[in-house]
Motif scaffolding. Structure first.
Motif, PDB file in Angstrom:
ATOM      1  N   VAL A  12       0.870  -1.179   0.000  1.00  0.00           N
ATOM      2  CA  VAL A  12       0.000   0.000   0.000  1.00  0.00           C
ATOM      3  C   VAL A  12       0.906   1.227   0.000  1.00  0.00           C
ATOM      4  N   GLY A  13       1.009   1.887  -1.144  1.00  0.00           N
ATOM      5  CA  GLY A  13       1.887   3.059  -1.265  1.00  0.00           C
ATOM      6  C   GLY A  13       1.147   4.331  -0.916  1.00  0.00           C
ATOM      7  N   THR A  14       1.711   5.467  -1.278  1.00  0.00           N
ATOM      8  CA  THR A  14       1.041   6.721  -0.963  1.00  0.00           C
ATOM      9  C   THR A  14      -0.053   7.032  -1.976  1.00  0.00           C
ATOM     10  N   GLN A  15       0.106   6.478  -3.179  1.00  0.00           N
ATOM     11  CA  GLN A  15      -0.869   6.791  -4.210  1.00  0.00           C
ATOM     12  C   GLN A  15      -1.289   5.588  -5.027  1.00  0.00           C
ATOM     13  N   SER A  16      -0.797   4.436  -4.626  1.00  0.00           N
ATOM     14  CA  SER A  16      -1.153   3.244  -5.385  1.00  0.00           C
ATOM     15  C   SER A  16      -1.111   2.026  -4.479  1.00  0.00           C
ATOM     16  N   VAL A  17      -1.830   0.996  -4.910  1.00  0.00           N
ATOM     17  CA  VAL A  17      -1.796  -0.276  -4.190  1.00  0.00           C
ATOM     18  C   VAL A  17      -1.383  -1.340  -5.202  1.00  0.00           C
ATOM     19  N   LYS A  18      -0.473  -2.212  -4.791  1.00  0.00           N
ATOM     20  CA  LYS A  18      -0.046  -3.290  -5.670  1.00  0.00           C
ATOM     21  C   LYS A  18      -0.169  -4.610  -4.941  1.00  0.00           C
ATOM     22  N   ILE A  19      -0.715  -5.606  -5.634  1.00  0.00           N
ATOM     23  CA  ILE A  19      -0.847  -6.941  -5.039  1.00  0.00           C
ATOM     24  C   ILE A  19      -0.202  -7.941  -5.989  1.00  0.00           C
ATOM     25  N   GLY A  36       9.157   7.069  -5.039  1.00  0.00           N
ATOM     26  CA  GLY A  36       7.751   6.810  -5.329  1.00  0.00           C
ATOM     27  C   GLY A  36       7.038   8.080  -5.742  1.00  0.00           C
ATOM     28  N   SER A  37       5.716   8.142  -5.503  1.00  0.00           N
ATOM     29  CA  SER A  37       5.005   9.334  -5.940  1.00  0.00           C
ATOM     30  C   SER A  37       5.073  10.475  -4.934  1.00  0.00           C
ATOM     31  N   ARG A  38       5.000  10.155  -3.648  1.00  0.00           N
ATOM     32  CA  ARG A  38       5.045  11.233  -2.659  1.00  0.00           C
ATOM     33  C   ARG A  38       6.181  11.085  -1.680  1.00  0.00           C
ATOM     34  N   SER A  39       6.892   9.961  -1.745  1.00  0.00           N
ATOM     35  CA  SER A  39       7.966   9.789  -0.788  1.00  0.00           C
ATOM     36  C   SER A  39       9.097   8.980  -1.404  1.00  0.00           C
ATOM     37  N   THR A  40      10.258   9.162  -0.818  1.00  0.00           N
ATOM     38  CA  THR A  40      11.454   8.478  -1.306  1.00  0.00           C
ATOM     39  C   THR A  40      12.191   7.918  -0.112  1.00  0.00           C
ATOM     40  N   GLY A  95       9.053  13.187  -4.272  1.00  0.00           N
ATOM     41  CA  GLY A  95       8.752  12.086  -5.183  1.00  0.00           C
ATOM     42  C   GLY A  95       8.231  12.601  -6.499  1.00  0.00           C
ATOM     43  N   GLY A  96       7.679  11.691  -7.283  1.00  0.00           N
ATOM     44  CA  GLY A  96       7.218  12.009  -8.622  1.00  0.00           C
ATOM     45  C   GLY A  96       6.182  13.121  -8.654  1.00  0.00           C
ATOM     46  N   ASN A  97       5.362  13.179  -7.623  1.00  0.00           N
ATOM     47  CA  ASN A  97       4.331  14.208  -7.572  1.00  0.00           C
ATOM     48  C   ASN A  97       4.883  15.622  -7.503  1.00  0.00           C
ATOM     49  N   ALA A 123       1.148  17.678 -17.228  1.00  0.00           N
ATOM     50  CA  ALA A 123       2.512  17.660 -16.674  1.00  0.00           C
ATOM     51  C   ALA A 123       2.957  16.219 -16.389  1.00  0.00           C
ATOM     52  N   GLU A 124       2.042  15.400 -15.912  1.00  0.00           N
ATOM     53  CA  GLU A 124       2.366  13.996 -15.629  1.00  0.00           C
ATOM     54  C   GLU A 124       2.795  13.285 -16.921  1.00  0.00           C
ATOM     55  N   LEU A 125       2.054  13.548 -17.999  1.00  0.00           N
ATOM     56  CA  LEU A 125       2.405  12.942 -19.297  1.00  0.00           C
ATOM     57  C   LEU A 125       3.764  13.432 -19.791  1.00  0.00           C
ATOM     58  N   MET A 126       3.992  14.733 -19.609  1.00  0.00           N
ATOM     59  CA  MET A 126       5.279  15.291 -20.055  1.00  0.00           C
ATOM     60  C   MET A 126       6.426  14.675 -19.270  1.00  0.00           C
ATOM     61  N   LYS A 127       6.211  14.467 -17.991  1.00  0.00           N
ATOM     62  CA  LYS A 127       7.249  13.875 -17.145  1.00  0.00           C
ATOM     63  C   LYS A 127       7.589  12.476 -17.662  1.00  0.00           C
ATOM     64  N   ILE A 128       6.561  11.707 -17.995  1.00  0.00           N
ATOM     65  CA  ILE A 128       6.787  10.331 -18.422  1.00  0.00           C
ATOM     66  C   ILE A 128       7.335  10.266 -19.852  1.00  0.00           C
ATOM     67  N   GLY A 148      11.558   1.997  -7.485  1.00  0.00           N
ATOM     68  CA  GLY A 148      10.325   2.787  -7.389  1.00  0.00           C
ATOM     69  C   GLY A 148       9.948   3.318  -8.776  1.00  0.00           C
ATOM     70  N   GLY A 149       8.753   3.887  -8.887  1.00  0.00           N
ATOM     71  CA  GLY A 149       8.229   4.325 -10.187  1.00  0.00           C
ATOM     72  C   GLY A 149       9.156   5.254 -10.957  1.00  0.00           C
ATOM     73  N   ILE A 150       9.788   6.186 -10.252  1.00  0.00           N
ATOM     74  CA  ILE A 150      10.615   7.185 -10.934  1.00  0.00           C
ATOM     75  C   ILE A 150      11.881   6.579 -11.543  1.00  0.00           C
TER      76      ILE A 150
HETATM   77  N1  ATP Z   1       8.259   6.021 -17.048  1.00  0.00           N
HETATM   78  C1  ATP Z   1       8.173   6.889 -16.051  1.00  0.00           C
HETATM   79  N2  ATP Z   1       8.852   8.046 -16.099  1.00  0.00           N
HETATM   80  C2  ATP Z   1       8.771   8.940 -15.110  1.00  0.00           C
HETATM   81  N3  ATP Z   1       8.047   8.769 -13.995  1.00  0.00           N
HETATM   82  C3  ATP Z   1       7.345   7.640 -13.875  1.00  0.00           C
HETATM   83  C4  ATP Z   1       7.359   6.630 -14.883  1.00  0.00           C
HETATM   84  N4  ATP Z   1       6.558   5.616 -14.473  1.00  0.00           N
HETATM   85  C5  ATP Z   1       6.060   5.966 -13.257  1.00  0.00           C
HETATM   86  N5  ATP Z   1       6.525   7.184 -12.900  1.00  0.00           N
HETATM   87  C6  ATP Z   1       6.219   7.930 -11.686  1.00  0.00           C
HETATM   88  O1  ATP Z   1       6.489   7.135 -10.539  1.00  0.00           O
HETATM   89  C7  ATP Z   1       5.644   7.567  -9.462  1.00  0.00           C
HETATM   90  C8  ATP Z   1       4.975   6.356  -8.833  1.00  0.00           C
HETATM   91  O2  ATP Z   1       5.940   5.600  -8.198  1.00  0.00           O
HETATM   92  P1  ATP Z   1       5.544   4.378  -7.228  1.00  0.00           P
HETATM   93  O3  ATP Z   1       4.608   3.496  -7.928  1.00  0.00           O
HETATM   94  O4  ATP Z   1       6.811   3.795  -6.744  1.00  0.00           O
HETATM   95  O5  ATP Z   1       4.789   5.203  -6.084  1.00  0.00           O
HETATM   96  P2  ATP Z   1       3.795   4.744  -4.909  1.00  0.00           P
HETATM   97  O6  ATP Z   1       4.168   3.355  -4.516  1.00  0.00           O
HETATM   98  O7  ATP Z   1       2.392   5.030  -5.279  1.00  0.00           O
HETATM   99  O8  ATP Z   1       4.109   5.775  -3.800  1.00  0.00           O
HETATM  100  P3  ATP Z   1       5.175   5.750  -2.615  1.00  0.00           P
HETATM  101  O9  ATP Z   1       6.235   4.764  -2.989  1.00  0.00           O
HETATM  102  O10 ATP Z   1       5.607   7.183  -2.548  1.00  0.00           O
HETATM  103  O11 ATP Z   1       4.408   5.343  -1.439  1.00  0.00           O
HETATM  104  C9  ATP Z   1       4.640   8.533 -10.050  1.00  0.00           C
HETATM  105  O12 ATP Z   1       5.032   9.848  -9.742  1.00  0.00           O
HETATM  106  C10 ATP Z   1       4.751   8.285 -11.555  1.00  0.00           C
HETATM  107  O13 ATP Z   1       4.454   9.423 -12.306  1.00  0.00           O
END
Ligand code: ATP
Ligand code: MG
Length: 355
Positions: A15-22, A191-195, A215-217, A234-239, A287-289
């Motif tokens: 259970v992350g800050t912005q997502s849940v993975k199982i 991650g999205s809100r924490s590292t 984090g990514g946010n 902005a999220e799309l541009m980041k990715i 992590g996602g980033i």
């Molecule tokens: N290809 C990519 N390029 C850039 N950023 C990405 C890419 N894929 C995912 N992200 C970013 O990674 C972040 C999500 O990371 P992650 O899934 O590790 O977070 P989380 O588990 O929800 O949160 P946390 O780990 O902070 O609790 C988001 O900000 C998302 O935009």
């Protein structure tokens, strides 16, 4: 009842800050296989949980997990949870040399001074890090877990009507999910809100761990402000762009990341060198980033500017070889899904540890 066809299943829930993975793993003879997975996220939207008050209730979180499990057709009875490091307080304290027995009396008493909340409100865990590099003292890593966080996870499990089979700090799940070489390594999990930034020695013993509110946010918000676009855009541009391509986008991202790596990661690397009398040889990005375009090269350059770190290796964290991914899934899995569910895989793997 025992059946010839029953498989030894394990469910890991992150259970992350912005997502849940199982993740559902199964073990057949000696082979561990990925059986199923589910990811729920609402990208730039709602907070699931983070440090502080801004968080969903146990029943909201269990509703999300319930829905994911039923949509993915996962029949969970027991689960493993990874505990996010941002909920914990950790610190390295030094004590005079003493036996393990004496440590177990001394540490909880001394820990009081290192934990920023009343000691009655936390569980104290500690790891003896061994001798201080220069003084005749011991370093002890203490990790305090708030009781209310443990209670919340118990509530989630109760709502789901499952048993908690294991509950561990996310760094240990992360370590299990990786294929680390025998080197002093810094794992940066963005991650999205924490590292979280963790240091492990060449034998994979945890030596330091710290969580940061970045984090990514933050990157997305900076992009949205600087380029005057919506958060979604902005999220799309980041990715799409990351650190390569449009220099206008890249420079905004660089500003956030450069400050973080130079200051926070740099400081921890220096502290590690000081404590261990040896340098960090490698950085693993998770992590996602870690999937961001151009990140490896950028981190290598940034860390290279710190005088003692000119030769540091930088790698995107690679999955453990211990989990077999079915052929029909493997291409998309390693390309797009693995980083997202790796922590959940790591926690689920703990079921097969004691064999
Ligand atoms: N290809 C990519 N390029 C850039 N950023 C990405 C890419 N894929 C995912 N992200 C970013 O990674 C972040 C999500 O990371 P992650 O899934 O590790 O977070 P989380 O588990 O929800 O949160 P946390 O780990 O902070 O609790 C988001 O900000 C998302 O935009
Ligand atoms: Mg996460």
């Amino acid at each position: 009842m025992f059946s010839l066809f029953s498989k030894d299943k394990s469910f890991g829930v992150d259970v992350g800050t912005q997502s849940v993975k199982i993740v559902e793993l199964e073990k057949d003879d000696d082979q561990i296989q990925l059986a199923n997975y589910a990811i729920w996220s609402n990208d730039v939207g709602e907070v699931i949980q983070e440090q502080g008050e801004n968080t969903m209730s146990a029943s909201q979180i269990s509703d999300i997990i319930q829905k994911m499990a039923s949509e993915a057709d996962m029949d969970m009875d027991k689960v493993y949870f990874a505990l996010p490091s941002f909920f914990t307080f950790s610190s390295v304290m030094t004590v005079p040399e003493m036996s393990e027995e004496e440590l177990s009396e001394t540490v909880p008493l001394q820990a009081r001074k290192h934990v920023p909340v009343p000691i009655e409100e936390v569980q104290i865990n500690w790891i003896n890090l061994g001798k201080h590099a220069r003084e005749n003292k011991l370093n002890v890593l203490i990790i305090a877990i708030p009781n209310n966080v443990v209670a919340k996870y118990q509530n989630i499990a109760d709502n789901l009507d499952v048993d908690i089979q294991g509950f561990e700090l996310d760094i240990f799940s992360r370590l299990r999910s990786l294929n680390l070489p025998a080197k002093h390594t810094c794992i940066v999990d963005i991650g999205s809100r924490s590292t979280s930034v963790s240091m492990v020695d060449a034998e994979e013993n945890l030596r330091m761990i710290r969580a940061f509110d970045v984090g990514g946010n933050h990157i997305t918000r900076r992009l949205a402000n600087a380029l005057e676009v919506s958060m979604e855009r902005a999220e799309l541009m980041k990715i799409d762009n990351g650190l390569s391509g449009d220099p206008g986008v890249a420079s905004v991202i660089e500003t956030v990341l450069e400050k973080f790596f130079r200051k926070e990661v740099g400081e921890m690397v220096e502290e590690y060198t000081d404590m261990m009398n040896t340098t960090i040889e490698r950085i693993e990005l998770a992590g996602g980033i870690s999937q961001m375009k151009g990140l490896n090269e950028f981190v290598k350059q940034t860390m290279g500017k710190i005088s003692s770190q000119e030769t540091i290796e930088v790698q995107e964290a690679k999955p453990t070889q211990n989990v077999e991914v079915p052929d029909q899934l493997s291409e998309i899995f390693y390309k797009e899904v693995w980083q997202d569910v790796s922590l959940a895989i790591g926690i689920a793997l703990s079921k097969y540890d004691e064999v």
